[in-house]
Write an enzyme that holds these catalytic residues in place. Structure first.
Site, short mmCIF file in Angstrom:
data_model
loop_
_atom_site.label_atom_id
_atom_site.label_comp_id
_atom_site.label_asym_id
_atom_site.label_seq_id
_atom_site.Cartn_x
_atom_site.Cartn_y
_atom_site.Cartn_z
N PRO A 115 0.82 -1.17 0.00
CA PRO A 115 0.00 0.00 0.00
C PRO A 115 0.86 1.23 0.00
CG PRO A 115 -0.48 -1.42 1.88
CD PRO A 115 0.78 -1.85 1.28
N GLU A 116 0.61 2.01 -0.96
CA GLU A 116 1.21 3.34 -0.99
C GLU A 116 0.08 4.31 -0.63
OE1 GLU A 116 3.76 4.01 -4.41
OE2 GLU A 116 3.95 1.87 -4.74
#
Length: 271
Positions: free
Chosen positions: A2-3
């Site tokens: 996850p960015e």
DNA sequence: ATGGGCACCTGGCTGC
DNA sequence: TGCAGCCAGGTGCCCA
């Protein structure tokens, strides 16, 4: 995983389900995360009202009455909203059960995620206080990027992934923003002109914003609070496209190693 | 001050 | 079929 876009999507997804609810129970099934979940956390959280949820960099912050819960999804974490009695699966680490009969369930195969309590001002927490400004907030622009890269000899791609310089940009979106800006990832950060910094700041914002609109990027593990994957993968120009033709010019996309991470770029579109 | 490298994990894929 | 080797969305910490 996850960015920034995936964390933001998660944040927006859980918000309507958690804001205003009481914590009925925090059930820790497996405390082994990046840092072990504190043994007294369940007792501390129970009975508190959840006043709101926010994001700082790739951290999720739940505001409770007597402090904050800080969550990080690491590389493979996801947070889902489920009915409390939903059967558990492998790598489910904890449930934040609410008085609504729904639970926030955290699953993380690789265990790089984390859950911790913050007492006092979150901005003063050691993990948060050194973080750079948010790229989607005012103030993140070409001038900022230019100023902070002047003494940086590292590659611009690595600078983009340095959370003391820019937050929220990880391995996917660094490559994608550089492609859209027409800048080679291996260029020394300090070699970028003001104009290039302006272009790059714009494409960083653009790629993050567009990814949020598509629910983020799912490669393997990531799912939103509703359990849905993100659809931005179909919009990627270079990431994981080594050997395939550039979607702008047809030149074959190249892959190289930078700081132990894979980087993707078009040798024709980026200079 | 800056930067490089390692560590923390599990799982999936490739190739012998 | 089995197994070794490599790769994966992050980031804190130690050392030069």
């Amino acid at each position: 995983m996850p960015e920034l876009p995936e964390v933001e999507t998660t944040c927006r997804g859980i918000a309507p389900h958690v804001s205003g609810r009481l914590v009925a129970r925090l059930a820790v099934h497996n405390p082994r995360l990046r840092w072990p979940v504190a043994a007294d956390l369940p007792e501390w959280a129970q009975g508190q009202r959840i006043l709101g949820v926010g994001r700082r960099a790739k951290y999720l912050l739940l505001t409770l009455e007597r402090g904050h819960l800080m969550l990080h999804l690491g590389m493979s974490g996801s947070l889902r909203v489920l009915p409390v009695n939903t059967a558990r699966e492998t790598h489910d680490h904890f449930d934040l059960e609410m008085d609504s009969g729904w639970t926030l369930r955290f699953n993380d195969p690789r265990r790089f995620g984390s859950l911790a309590r913050i007492e006092g001002d979150p901005a003063a927490h050691p993990l948060l206080r050194e973080l750079a400004p948010e790229p989607l907030e005012p103030g993140f622009d070409g001038h900022y990027l230019h100023r902070i890269t002047r003494r940086r000899r590292v590659a611009i791609k690595q600078a983009l992934m340095n959370s003391r310089l820019v937050v929220g940009v990880g391995n996917i979106y660094a490559s994608e923003a550089l492609f859209r800006a027409g800048i080679r990832p291996g260029r020394a950060a300090r070699s970028l002109t003001v104009q290039e910094c302006a272009r790059l700041a714009r494409t960083v914002r653009q790629v993050l914003t567009t990814a949020i609109r598509h629910g983020g990027t799912t490669l393997r593990d990531y799912v939103s609070a509703e359990g849905k994957p993100g659809y931005f993968r179909q919009k990627l120009y270079v990431y994981e496209r080594a050997g395939q033709p550039c979607r702008r010019c047809g030149t074959l996309i190249r892959q190289r190693r930078q700081g132990q991470r894979s980087t993707y770029y078009c040798p024709n579109c980026q200079s």
